[in-house]
Design an enzyme around this catalytic site. Structure first.
Site, PDB file in Angstrom:
ATOM      1  N   LYS A 155      24.367   7.680  62.723  1.00  0.00           N
ATOM      2  CA  LYS A 155      23.311   8.680  62.889  1.00  0.00           C
ATOM      3  C   LYS A 155      22.645   8.921  61.538  1.00  0.00           C
ATOM      4  CE  LYS A 155      22.724  13.510  64.344  1.00  0.00           C
ATOM      5  NZ  LYS A 155      23.427  14.709  64.840  1.00  0.00           N
ATOM      6  N   LYS A 164      21.387   6.338  66.351  1.00  0.00           N
ATOM      7  CA  LYS A 164      20.360   7.375  66.458  1.00  0.00           C
ATOM      8  C   LYS A 164      19.623   7.508  65.132  1.00  0.00           C
ATOM      9  CE  LYS A 164      19.841  12.295  67.420  1.00  0.00           C
ATOM     10  NZ  LYS A 164      20.449  13.604  67.515  1.00  0.00           N
TER      11      LYS A 164
HETATM   12 ZN   LIG Z   1      24.352  19.085  64.285  1.00  0.00          ZN
END
Ligand SMILES: [Zn+2]
Length: 345
Positions: A217, A270
Site C-alpha cells: 500500500k 493499492k
Molecule cells: Zn488507515
C-alpha cells in the site's frame, strides 16, 4: 481493368509473409470468443461507508454516486447489489468528530458502528461476503492509522507507534469476527499486522477466517477523495512513515512475502492503475489470489472527466478494470462495482 487489379491483389496475397491479426478482430462475436481477460461479477468487492443514524444517504462530494449510509441503507444497497450478482463488500466506518479520540478508542469498541452494522446485515438475510477494514484513521482525532508516540525522546514530533497499534488491530479484528465478518482486511501498514491478527483470530476461535492484507500500500495522492468519504484526513503530517514510497520498486516483493509468511490469504496492491507493474510483479512471484484497489482518486478522475463530457465513462471504466485484471488481479475493490456488473450482463 478491375479483373487485373483483383489478379494482382491475389498474387500479392499469395506472396505475403506477415501475420493477419485482424482476422480475429473481424466481428464482435469473434472478439468475444478470443478474449482471455474476463471480468466476472465475482471479481468485484464493493466498498461501503457506514455512519450512525437512520435513513441517511449522504453523497460524497468528490465521489459522485458514492454515499455515506446509515446501517438500514447499507442493508438496502447490499440487497440490491446481491441481486446484481455481486459477491462481496468491504465496510468502512464514518464517525462524528466528537466520537474520535487520540487513541481511536471507538475502533475497538465491540458495539461500534462496524460491529453494529455487521450484525444488522447478517440478520437481514444478505449472504454476501462481509469484509471489514482494520485500521484507525477513521477513528483517531488526528486521522493517523494508529496510536501516536514521540518521534524521539526529546522530540515534539509524533509518529505512529507500530507495536502499540498492533495490539489494538488484533482486538479490532476479533470484535469484527464476533460481529459476523467473513474476512478481515488489515490496512494500517504496521509491520507485523498480519501475524498479530492471525494469532488473535486463531486464539479466539476464528481460525477459518481469511485475511485479505493490504500488503503493498503506497502513500498515494490518489486517496484524496476517500478521506472526504471517511472523514479521515490526517490533522498533521502525512502517512509516509508507514505507507510505502512509490519510488522503491523492489520493496513490494519484500512486503508481500512478509505478509504471506505471517498468514495472509489474499494480497492487495493499492492503488491500482498507477501500480500495475507492481501487481504484475506479485502475480509472477506468488500463486495466492491477488486483489487490487481501484482507489477513490482513480474513480473520481473518471467520474469528473465523464461529467465534463471528456471521456466515455462506461468504456473508460471497463478498460481500467480490464487493465487491473490483465496485470494479475483476481479481485478488484472498486466504487464502480455495481456499474461494472450491469455492463457485464
Ligand atoms: Zn488507515
Amino acid at each position: 481493368m478491375e479483373a487485373m487489379t483483383h489478379l494482382s491483389e491475389a498474387q500479392a496475397l499469395k506472396e505475403q509473409k506477415f501475420a493477419r491479426f485482424r482476422r480475429l478482430r473481424h466481428s464482435p462475436l469473434l472478439r468475444e470468443m478470443v478474449a482471455d481477460v474476463i471480468l466476472h461479477p465475482s471479481s468485484f468487492i464493493l466498498p461501503m461507508f457506514v455512519r450512525d443514524g437512520l435513513g441517511i444517504r449522504q453523497e460524497v462530494p468528490s465521489m459522485p454516486g458514492v454515499y455515506q449510509l446509515s446501517p438500514d441503507q447499507v442493508v438496502q444497497d447490499l440487497k440490491a447489489a446481491e441481486q446484481l450478482g455481486l459477491k462481496a463488500f468491504i465496510l468502512f466506518g464514518v464517525l462524528e468528530k466528537k466520537a474520535k479520540d487520540e487513541a481511536g478508542s471507538a475502533a475497538i469498541d465491540p458495539d461500534n458502528i462496524i460491529c453494529h452494522t455487521l450484525k444488522i446485515v447478517k440478520n437481514s438475510g444478505v449472504r454476501m461476503i462481509a469484509i471489514t477494514d482494520l485500521c484507525f484513521c477513521e477513528y483517531t482525532s488526528h486521522g493517523h492509522c494508529g496510536v501516536l508516540k514521540p518521534a524521539s525522546e526529546h522530540s515534539h514530533e509524533r509518529i505512529v507507534a507500530n507495536d502499540a497499534t498492533l495490539e489494538r488491530l488484533a482486538q479490532q479484528a476479533v470484535n469484527h469476527a464476533r460481529a459476523g465478518a467473513d474476512m478481515v482486511a488489515p490496512s494500517a501498514m504496521m509491520d507485523g499486522m498480519v501475524a498479530v491478527v492471525r494469532n488473535a483470530l486463531d486464539g479466539e476461535g476464528f481460525p477459518h477466517l481469511p485475511i485479505l492484507s493490504y500488503a503493498v500500500k503506497y502513500a498515494s495522492a490518489f486517496y484524496g477523495p476517500f478521506r472526504d468519504a471517511a472523514d479521515s484526513t490526517p490533522a498533521f503530517g502525512d502517512r509516509c512513515s508507514y505507507q510505502m514510497d512509490g519510488r522503491r520498486h523492489r520493496e513490494a516483493l519484500l512486503e508481500a512475502r512478509a505478509d504471506l509468511e505471517q498468514g495472509a490469504d489474499i494480497l492487495m496492491v493499492k492503488p491500482g492503475l498507477p501500480y500495475l507493474d507492481i501487481l504484475r510483479d506479485l502475480r509472477q512471484a506468488f500463486d495466492v489470489p491477488l486483489a487490487a484497489y481501484q482507489v477513490s482518486g482513480e474513480y473520481a478522475m473518471i467520474k469528473a472527466a465523464a461529467q465534463n463530457g471528456w471521456v466515455d465513462e462506461k468504456a473508460v471504466m471497463l478498460e481500467s478494470l480490464v487493465s487491473l485484471k490483465r496485470a494479475g488481479a483476481d479481485l478488484i475493490l472498486t466504487y464502480f462495482a455495481r456499474e461494472a456488473v450491469r455492463e457485464l450482463v
